[in-house]
Design an enzyme around this catalytic site. Structure first.
Site, mmCIF file in Angstrom:
data_model
loop_
_atom_site.group_PDB
_atom_site.id
_atom_site.type_symbol
_atom_site.label_atom_id
_atom_site.label_comp_id
_atom_site.label_asym_id
_atom_site.label_seq_id
_atom_site.Cartn_x
_atom_site.Cartn_y
_atom_site.Cartn_z
ATOM 1 N N HIS A 60 49.542 76.652 89.464
ATOM 2 C CA HIS A 60 48.281 77.374 89.297
ATOM 3 C C HIS A 60 48.446 78.841 89.699
ATOM 4 O O HIS A 60 48.089 79.756 88.951
ATOM 5 C CB HIS A 60 47.208 76.697 90.147
ATOM 6 C CG HIS A 60 45.875 77.378 90.126
ATOM 7 N ND1 HIS A 60 44.777 76.825 89.501
ATOM 8 C CD2 HIS A 60 45.445 78.545 90.672
ATOM 9 C CE1 HIS A 60 43.742 77.642 89.643
ATOM 10 N NE2 HIS A 60 44.119 78.694 90.365
ATOM 11 N N GLU A 61 49.018 79.066 90.889
ATOM 12 C CA GLU A 61 49.193 80.431 91.373
ATOM 13 C C GLU A 61 50.248 81.175 90.557
ATOM 14 O O GLU A 61 50.132 82.383 90.313
ATOM 15 C CB GLU A 61 49.588 80.415 92.857
ATOM 16 C CG GLU A 61 48.638 79.649 93.765
ATOM 17 C CD GLU A 61 47.254 80.286 93.851
ATOM 18 O OE1 GLU A 61 46.995 81.289 93.157
ATOM 19 O OE2 GLU A 61 46.421 79.786 94.608
ATOM 20 N N HIS A 64 48.690 82.646 87.449
ATOM 21 C CA HIS A 64 47.998 83.908 87.729
ATOM 22 C C HIS A 64 49.000 85.067 87.780
ATOM 23 O O HIS A 64 48.793 86.120 87.172
ATOM 24 C CB HIS A 64 47.276 83.820 89.081
ATOM 25 C CG HIS A 64 46.018 83.013 89.069
ATOM 26 N ND1 HIS A 64 44.998 83.232 88.174
ATOM 27 C CD2 HIS A 64 45.609 81.994 89.874
ATOM 28 C CE1 HIS A 64 44.014 82.380 88.418
ATOM 29 N NE2 HIS A 64 44.364 81.615 89.434
#
Length: 271
Positions: A60-61, A64
């Site tokens: 997820h990170e 980004h």
């Protein structure tokens, strides 16, 4: 610095961390153990879900950061965000510790804090929105990865059936483990897409708001996730949220009972 040095530096910035490989190995090993009936099934499900949840948080990170890199923030590599190392992110407490605590306490995949993006380096509102959307999209993809095999019945005949309190169920251990982990991914995606300050849903919307509105909302951003957690447990919002998630799971053929069984087995210390 020569061209070769620059290329070497970029390669090191994108090299996958051994920490992530350990998490991934734990996920695969525990999944194989649960699927083949080796060891304690409840402990195996716990390790499978926790390691899988950690892997998803890293991805997820990373999404980004990778989107920000292509958007114009070239500093994310030097910060270690592209290595999938959970210890490199801006706030390990909000990004990893609290989400795991929320899973243990409430069985909901509450999203963690995002990486620190130098937004002033990125031009264009659409790019800012895409950076915020990248993380939840990873959770959507992972939710499908874990839920679709369950809905299609791929595990019905390849792993031992669940036994709780001497009662045998039709479901298999690997089936409920996948269902619960997929449920966590789905809850994280839905929650993170809500337009709550501090979450990615608001990050998608924020570039399109007026400067005055953004300044007014900014002081509340650090408390958005905690406020959402309180509302989920202390207001009717929690019931509406659960019905929405279960409705989506029903669309892919996963029964809510599988999630309940997975969560019960995940809490191995209560056996």
């Amino acid at each position: 610095m020569t061209f070769a040095d620059t290329e070497r530096s970029r390669s090191e910035e994108s090299r996958i961390s051994p920490v992530f490989w350990v998490l991934l190995a734990t996920l695969v090993t525990s999944g194989l153990a649960v699927g083949n009936g080796y060891g304690n099934a409840r402990l195996g499900i716990f390790l499978f879900v926790v390691s899988g949840w950690m892997v998803s948080l890293c991805l997820h990170e990373y999404a980004h950061a990778r989107t920000a890199l292509h958007g114009g923030d070239l500093t994310v590599g030097a910060k270690g965000y592209l290595t999938l190392n959970p210890f490199k992110y801006a706030n390990a407490l909000f990004s990893f510790v609290l989400p795991i605590v929320f899973v243990i306490l409430g069985g909901i995949g509450l999203p963690g804090g995002a990486v620190y993006i130098e937004r002033h380096r990125i031009q264009g509102r659409l790019k800012h929105s895409l950076i915020s959307a990248a993380g939840p999209l990873v959770n959507v993809v992972l939710a499908l990865v874990f839920l679709l095999p369950v809905g299609l019945g791929w595990f019905d005949l390849i792993s031992p059936q669940v036994v709780v309190d001497d009662h045998q169920y039709q479901e298999t251990y690997l089936q409920v483990a996948f269902a619960f982990l997929g449920y966590l991914q789905l809850t994280a995606a839905v929650l993170n897409l809500l337009p709550v300050p501090g979450l990615d849903g608001y990050g998608i919307l924020e570039p399109w708001l007026s400067w005055k509105t953004r300044r007014a909302v900014e002081p509340f951003a650090p408390y958005g996730m905690l406020a959402l957690f309180v509302l989920l447990w202390q207001s009717p919002l929690g019931g509406y949220f659960l019905r929405l998630v279960l409705w989506v799971m029903d669309l892919v053929g996963v029964e809510s009972g599988l999630v309940g069984a997975g969560y019960q087995l995940f809490r191995f210390w209560e056996s």
